[in-house]
Design an enzyme around this catalytic site. Structure first.
Site, PDB file in Angstrom:
ATOM      1  N   LYS A 116      -3.371   0.744   0.057  1.00  8.27           N
ATOM      2  CA  LYS A 116      -2.411   0.890   1.150  1.00  8.27           C
ATOM      3  C   LYS A 116      -3.135   0.907   2.493  1.00  8.27           C
ATOM      4  O   LYS A 116      -2.591   0.475   3.508  1.00  8.27           O
ATOM      5  CB  LYS A 116      -1.601   2.169   0.958  1.00  8.27           C
ATOM      6  CG  LYS A 116      -0.636   2.135  -0.224  1.00  8.27           C
ATOM      7  CD  LYS A 116       0.210   3.397  -0.257  1.00  8.27           C
ATOM      8  CE  LYS A 116       1.225   3.359  -1.405  1.00  8.27           C
ATOM      9  NZ  LYS A 116       0.582   3.446  -2.715  1.00  8.27           N
ATOM     10  N   HIS A 234      10.250  11.540  -3.759  1.00 12.81           N
ATOM     11  CA  HIS A 234       9.726  10.226  -3.383  1.00 12.81           C
ATOM     12  C   HIS A 234       9.896   9.186  -4.480  1.00 12.81           C
ATOM     13  O   HIS A 234       9.308   8.108  -4.406  1.00 12.81           O
ATOM     14  CB  HIS A 234       8.252  10.309  -2.972  1.00 12.81           C
ATOM     15  CG  HIS A 234       7.976  11.385  -1.977  1.00 12.81           C
ATOM     16  ND1 HIS A 234       8.463  11.351  -0.687  1.00 12.81           N
ATOM     17  CD2 HIS A 234       7.297  12.552  -2.078  1.00 12.81           C
ATOM     18  CE1 HIS A 234       8.088  12.433  -0.043  1.00 12.81           C
ATOM     19  NE2 HIS A 234       7.391  13.184  -0.861  1.00 12.81           N
ATOM     20  N   GLU A 274       7.665  -3.221   1.559  1.00  8.02           N
ATOM     21  CA  GLU A 274       8.450  -2.009   1.776  1.00  8.02           C
ATOM     22  C   GLU A 274       8.336  -1.554   3.228  1.00  8.02           C
ATOM     23  O   GLU A 274       7.236  -1.471   3.776  1.00  8.02           O
ATOM     24  CB  GLU A 274       7.984  -0.900   0.831  1.00  8.02           C
ATOM     25  CG  GLU A 274       8.167  -1.260  -0.639  1.00  8.02           C
ATOM     26  CD  GLU A 274       8.076  -0.055  -1.555  1.00  8.02           C
ATOM     27  OE1 GLU A 274       7.783   1.054  -1.064  1.00  8.02           O
ATOM     28  OE2 GLU A 274       8.303  -0.223  -2.765  1.00  8.02           O
ATOM     29  N   GLU A 286       4.045  -0.547   2.641  1.00  5.50           N
ATOM     30  CA  GLU A 286       3.145  -1.067   1.621  1.00  5.50           C
ATOM     31  C   GLU A 286       3.722  -2.336   1.035  1.00  5.50           C
ATOM     32  O   GLU A 286       4.900  -2.658   1.237  1.00  5.50           O
ATOM     33  CB  GLU A 286       2.931  -0.045   0.514  1.00  5.50           C
ATOM     34  CG  GLU A 286       4.207   0.294  -0.268  1.00  5.50           C
ATOM     35  CD  GLU A 286       4.024   1.485  -1.196  1.00  5.50           C
ATOM     36  OE1 GLU A 286       3.624   2.542  -0.681  1.00  5.50           O
ATOM     37  OE2 GLU A 286       4.293   1.339  -2.396  1.00  5.50           O
ATOM     38  N   ASN A 288       4.154  -4.217  -2.740  1.00  2.00           N
ATOM     39  CA  ASN A 288       4.026  -4.136  -4.192  1.00  2.00           C
ATOM     40  C   ASN A 288       3.812  -5.547  -4.723  1.00  2.00           C
ATOM     41  O   ASN A 288       4.704  -6.391  -4.629  1.00  2.00           O
ATOM     42  CB  ASN A 288       5.263  -3.518  -4.827  1.00  2.00           C
ATOM     43  CG  ASN A 288       5.446  -2.065  -4.421  1.00  2.00           C
ATOM     44  OD1 ASN A 288       6.463  -1.685  -3.878  1.00  2.00           O
ATOM     45  ND2 ASN A 288       4.447  -1.247  -4.667  1.00  2.00           N
ATOM     46  N   ARG A 290       3.959  -7.112  -7.413  1.00  6.08           N
ATOM     47  CA  ARG A 290       4.490  -7.168  -8.780  1.00  6.08           C
ATOM     48  C   ARG A 290       6.006  -7.179  -8.707  1.00  6.08           C
ATOM     49  O   ARG A 290       6.590  -7.102  -7.625  1.00  6.08           O
ATOM     50  CB  ARG A 290       4.038  -5.929  -9.571  1.00  6.08           C
ATOM     51  CG  ARG A 290       4.408  -4.621  -8.861  1.00  6.08           C
ATOM     52  CD  ARG A 290       4.192  -3.400  -9.701  1.00  6.08           C
ATOM     53  NE  ARG A 290       4.278  -2.165  -8.946  1.00  6.08           N
ATOM     54  CZ  ARG A 290       5.394  -1.542  -8.603  1.00  6.08           C
ATOM     55  NH1 ARG A 290       6.558  -2.068  -8.926  1.00  6.08           N
ATOM     56  NH2 ARG A 290       5.369  -0.411  -7.926  1.00  6.08           N
TER      57      ARG A 290
END
Length: 646
Positions: A116, A234, A274, A286, A288, A290
């Site tokens: 990150k 979270h 995101e 961040e 992802n 995937r």
């Protein structure tokens, strides 16, 4: 196209990938641990290969074992799913090195966005706004100093991985050291990397993410946004697409920012950018690299199968559509069904699943079926239920109705809680933010319908009536009224009910109340009765020493007296603290003989990839503690005991 696909994952995502592969004529290979030997995804695969013991680090996180399984089975491709090795650059490189195709981006792209810290640097250079924070060295004192400079509250986040693991909100300087240590432990356990970053914690943010899809010919598209703001600790609970508060201008701006971020690392495949948003402003959090758990809502509104396009892009195909060809179609909402107990602070629940039934008419992604099991070793998600409608209101109604048809016996679950969230005014008007669940608190926690206990008592009596006349134990007495006692335990509460047959009906005596039950029928697993002239129907199950009553998505479990009551006490009783679930001790924070204060942390228990801190129930002296780091405990086992101050 590929001939044989190995899926380096388990549970619902393995089953979901298999569905697409089967439709495309691709053989599938499952890999499984000892805990998953009889799991649904193993049974659905064309082939299955054992890769190790139950703990993930001895099976699903073993790069060598997964790659060896691919070679052994003759797989020409490997799909990582999400979690485990899905964002591990070394795994992607090892797959390519073994002559297989990795269904995902390059190892270099994963490495660039896998941290990150590095990801924020890359996208900031590309002109994408990032949340104010600290991305530097890992010395604890330096991190504490930087946290103070940013200003509390701040968020500690694991640099590797996601899913809420290794993340802590810190509201003042006094909490920082303990929170940092916990975040690092959790990050190391989940991702093998304890590096963290600091971010300014926004107090009323929206969590918005943009799905991207890119081929190897330089075409990068965005598939619009999802709102994933309904979170607990979270971790996402409910997701929807499109986001209810995002304007057309914001959608275009976020989409363009997401495409720039992906293009900056020559990304190929499906991925997610995101953002965290407050008002009109949004900031990169961040990427992802995937597939995401919540990808079905995007599939529903764009009409694409993302797993299919992951496979096609990895096979070298070009995306046959452009950005202007894509449009939002209706609205979709997904709810994650977890094995957890909302009434006990959402503690994970484990055990066999004697009965599971999901609704029809909506999409359900699951990895379990009746006769399966939820173990302590993996994430407690049971299923995802996804509804699509012409508009948001229709999707909400459809999803609430579908969740009301869920039947799950054997473990505690959050279905009623999810229905309450979907019915909450802030959710319905779309104004909710990431603090919704915390703000609404007890209002969202489902309460038990008292009629469930009446239904359980009737089932016990009806089961007794099936025994021979000499074995019934039905309180029959010549020329006297027969009242059958039924003793139940619901959580930590004992319930005594007397059931008296009156003609074709019954009277039930509970405390000082008397309830008439007429028209009682039991057909297969459906119990129907009229309680004081109000019709009631439910699904019931008698399983050894437990009775399950399932209605409107809720499940109430009632134990019969044969169950060891000691295991059913609350986590705290007269200074005694027992394990609320099976797990492993990962930290001991006090010594026998020391004075402790109420709510002081004593032990940290790891279960289902999350940490749970056990605290002193009272002021006193730590009188007994016979555990050490690494010890495994079963649910109900005594962990420690506090002697009250005299």
């Amino acid at each position: 196209m590929f001939k044989r696909l190995l899926i380096a994952n388990r549970g619902e995502i393995a089953c979901r990938i298999m569905r697409t592969a089967r439709r495309m004529g691709i053989e599938t290979v499952a890999v499984y641990s000892d805990a998953d030997r009889d799991a649904l995804f193993v049974r659905e695969a064309d082939r299955a290969v054992r890769i190790g013991a139950a703990p993930a680090r001895e099976s699903y996180l073993r790069i060598d074992a997964v790659v060896e399984a691919a070679v052994k089975s003759g797989a020409d491709s490997i799909h990582p799913g999400y979690g485990f090795l899905a964002e591990n650059a070394d795994f992607a490189a090892a797959v390519q090195g073994a002559g297989c195709t990795f269904i995902g981006p390059s190892a270099e792209a994963i490495r660039a966005m896998g941290s990150k810290i590095e990801a924020k640097r890359i996208v900031a250079a590309a002109g994408t706004p990032v949340v104010p924070g600290y991305l530097g060295g890992q010395d604890g004192a330096v991190l504490a100093t930087e946290a103070a400079k940013i200003g509390f509250p701040i968020l500690i986040k694991a640099s590797a991985g996601g899913g809420g693991k290794g993340m802590r909100v810190v509201r003042n300087a006094d909490e920082f050291g303990t929170a940092l240590a916990a975040a690092r432990r959790e990050a190391m356990a989940a991702f093998g990397d304890d590096a963290v970053l600091l971010e300014k914690y926004l107090t009323a943010p929206k969590h918005i993410e943009v799905q991207i899809l890119a081929d190897s010919f330089g075409h990068t598209l965005h598939l619009f946004e999802r709102d994933c703001s309904v979170q607990r600790r979270h971790q996402k609970v409910i997701e929807e697409a499109p986001a209810p508060t995002v304007t057309a201008a914001q959608r275009a701006s976020m989409g363009e920012a997401a495409v720039r971020a992906a293009a900056a690392i020559n990304y190929v495949g499906a991925g997610t950018i995101e953002f965290i948003s407050e008002g009109a402003a949004f900031y990169f959090m961040e990427m992802n690299t995937r597939l995401q758990v919540e990808h079905p809502v995007t599939e529903a509104i764009v009409g694409l199968d993302l797993v299919e396009w992951q496979l096609r892009v990895a096979a070298g195909e070009r995306l046959p559509f452009a950005q202007e060809d894509l449009a939002v179609r209706g609205h979709a909402i997904e709810a994650r069904v977890y094995a957890e107990n909302p009434r006990r602070k959402f503690l994970p629940s484990t055990g066999p699943l004697p009965h599971v039934k999901f609704p029809s008419g909506v999409r359900v992604d699951t990895g379990v079926s009746s006769g399966g099991e939820v173990t302590m070793h993996y994430d407690p998600m049971i299923a995802k239920v996804i509804a699509h409608g012409d508009d948001r209101a229709q999707a909400i109604r459809a999803l609430r109705a579908a969740l009301g048809e869920c039947e799950i016996a054997g473990v505690e679950h959050n279905v009623s809680f999810l229905r309450n969230v979907l019915g909450d005014a802030a959710f319905i008007d779309g104004s909710y933010d990431t603090g919704l669940i915390e703000a609404r608190g007890a209002a969202l926690i489902p309460s038990a319908d008292p009629r469930c206990a009446l239904a359980a008592a009737l089932l016990v009596v009806l089961c007794r009536s099936e025994d021979s006349v000499w074995q019934r134990g039905d309180a029959f007495r010549v020329n006297q009224t027969a009242r059958q006692p039924v003793n139940l335990r619901h959580g930590v509460t004992s319930i005594a009910i007397e059931v008296e047959q009156v003609g074709a009906g019954y009277r039930l005596y509970v405390d000082a109340a008397v309830v008439a039950a007429t028209g009682v029928t039991l057909e297969e697993q459906t119990l129907r009765a009229r309680f004081d002239d109000e019709m009631y129907a439910c699904t019931v199950l008698r399983d050894t020493d437990a009775v399950y009553v399932m209605r409107a998505g809720a499940t109430e479990k009632f134990l019969l007296p044969s169950k060891d009551a000691a295991l059913l006490e609350g986590a705290v009783s007269d200074g005694r603290v027992v394990a609320p679930m099976p797990g492993q001790i990962i930290a001991v924070q006090a010594m026998i003989g020391t004075r402790v204060r109420r709510d002081q942390p004593i032990l940290v228990l790891e279960a289902m990839k999350m940490e749970h801190t056990l605290v002193a129930p009272i002021d006193g002296t730590l009188e007994a503690l016979s555990l050490a780091v690494g010890d495994r405990v079963v649910e109900g086992a005594e962990l420690f005991r506090i002697a009250a101050l005299s």
